[in-house]
Design an enzyme around this catalytic site. Structure first.
Site: not given
Length: 379
Positions: A235-236, A254, A278, A310, A312, A338
């Site tokens: 989880h960001s 979430q 993100r 994205d 990340r 992911k």
């Protein structure tokens, strides 16, 4: 089959990686740095550089100064007919625009970088992007600034000049390697029980990289290390959704839903990563919201700012799992990226567990975009 990425990270305490730390700080202050490469550049972020920084670039550089923009941002600044057709061989993701000498004022550069500001811009002329253009934009991204940089070829002997002696020099390839080095250096620094409403036996495990920067947290429920493949959620962080309960996204439900599910199952791990928006940071996420309010979806809003969809760094999640002694997991997600990213980092995913929440009347188009343009599963 997903190829496992084998990496060899260098220690973050070395002088070269310390130079990256300093370069990030200088970028946020608007101070030029020298990008050491085959053809060294003096660079400064368009978002933060001021009159003194522009004067130094004028003084210590030669040739044509340039404004480096991510291609997606340049498309918003320039007419489509003026954009280069085809892929430049040196820097396929960067477009370079000529700047006149003396350099134009800092406010004009800031407007060229930030599409949320009123766009009162001069006509820019395209030119060839320098070889290390992508490394220059990487520095802006590491500083969580808009990826737009003023750049010029630095004069020979710049370091011996009185006004250049204090400028930092950082190798271009060290900037590219830094995110991986950062993830590889993560260590556990604190652990404490924190009973949660949905998981009374939860504890927090804090991780920090050797740069002493932002911490990442693992919310550990029960004893997942005793399970063969515990339930894991990546989880960001989302300040607006997690803390304020924003209806623009589904992040808050979430997060709380993942903790509640792990509480019911008796074990699990939520990796709470400090990668807001993100990976673009909170301020840039708010800018992206502004672009969304003007009609763009979440993907195109990021691109209009010059970011990828994205940004990340999932090596951080893999490093945290290894620090917790976890190598095999059941991943709670609807995001296929992911799965592929974690697997590429050497984590074995034995099952994908669906994690879906209904739209709330405000985030409907956001969820639709995640499904249609990011490829998220609907269940």
């Amino acid at each position: 089959m997903i190829e496992t990425i084998q990496t060899q990270a260098s220690p973050l305490g070395t002088p070269r990686t310390r130079a990256v730390h300093r370069a990030v700080a200088e970028a946020r202050r608007g101070v030029p740095v020298v990008l050491a490469a085959r053809h060294p550049l003096i660079i400064a972020p368009a978002e933060t550089v001021g009159a003194e920084g522009l004067r130094l670039i004028d003084l210590l550089s030669e040739g044509t100064p340039k404004l480096l923009l991510a291609r997606s941002r340049a498309e918003a600044v320039m007419p489509e007919t003026a954009m280069p057709q085809g892929t430049p061989p040196a820097s396929p993701e960067v477009v370079a625009l000529k700047l006149a000498r003396p350099l134009i004022d800092a406010e004009t550069l800031k407007r060229a970088a930030d599409p949320t500001l009123e766009q009162i811009l001069p006509e820019f002329e395209l030119t060839g992007a320098p070889e290390e253009a992508e490394a220059a934009l990487t520095l802006a991204k590491l500083a969580r600034l808009l990826p737009a940089m003023v750049a010029a070829r630095v004069k020979p002997g710049w370091a011996q000049r009185r006004e250049g002696a204090d400028l930092l020099s950082v190798p271009a390839h060290d900037l590219a390697a830094y995110p991986l080095n950062l993830a590889a250096s993560l260590t556990r620094v604190a652990e404490v029980p924190v009973p949660l409403e949905a998981a009374r036996d939860a504890r927090l495990v804090a991780f920090r990289a050797l740069d002493q920067g932002i911490e990442h947290m693992a919310i550990v429920v029960g004893e997942p290390e005793r399970q063969e493949a515990p339930l894991v959620r990546i989880h960001s962080e989302c300040f607006t959704g997690d803390l304020l309960g924003s209806l623009r996204c589904d992040c808050g439900p979430q997060l709380q839903g993942a903790i509640a599910r792990m509480g019911r199952e008796g074990a699990g791990i939520v990796l709470y990563l400090a990668q807001e928006g993100r990976g673009i940071g909170l301020i840039n996420k708010l800018r992206a919201y502004t672009m969304q309010d003007r009609g763009l979806d979440t993907l195109d809003a990021n691109k209009a700012l010059g970011w990828h969809a994205d940004e990340r760094n999932f090596h951080i999640a893999a490093s945290m799992l290894r620090g917790l002694g976890i190598a095999r997991i059941r991943l709670l997600t609807n995001n296929p990226a992911k799965l592929t990213s974690l697997a590429a980092c050497g984590i074995e995913i034995v099952e994908r567990v669906a994690h879906e929440f209904a739209p709330n009347g405000v985030n409907d188009s956001y969820l639709e975009t995640k499904a249609k343009r990011f490829g998220h599963w609907l269940g």
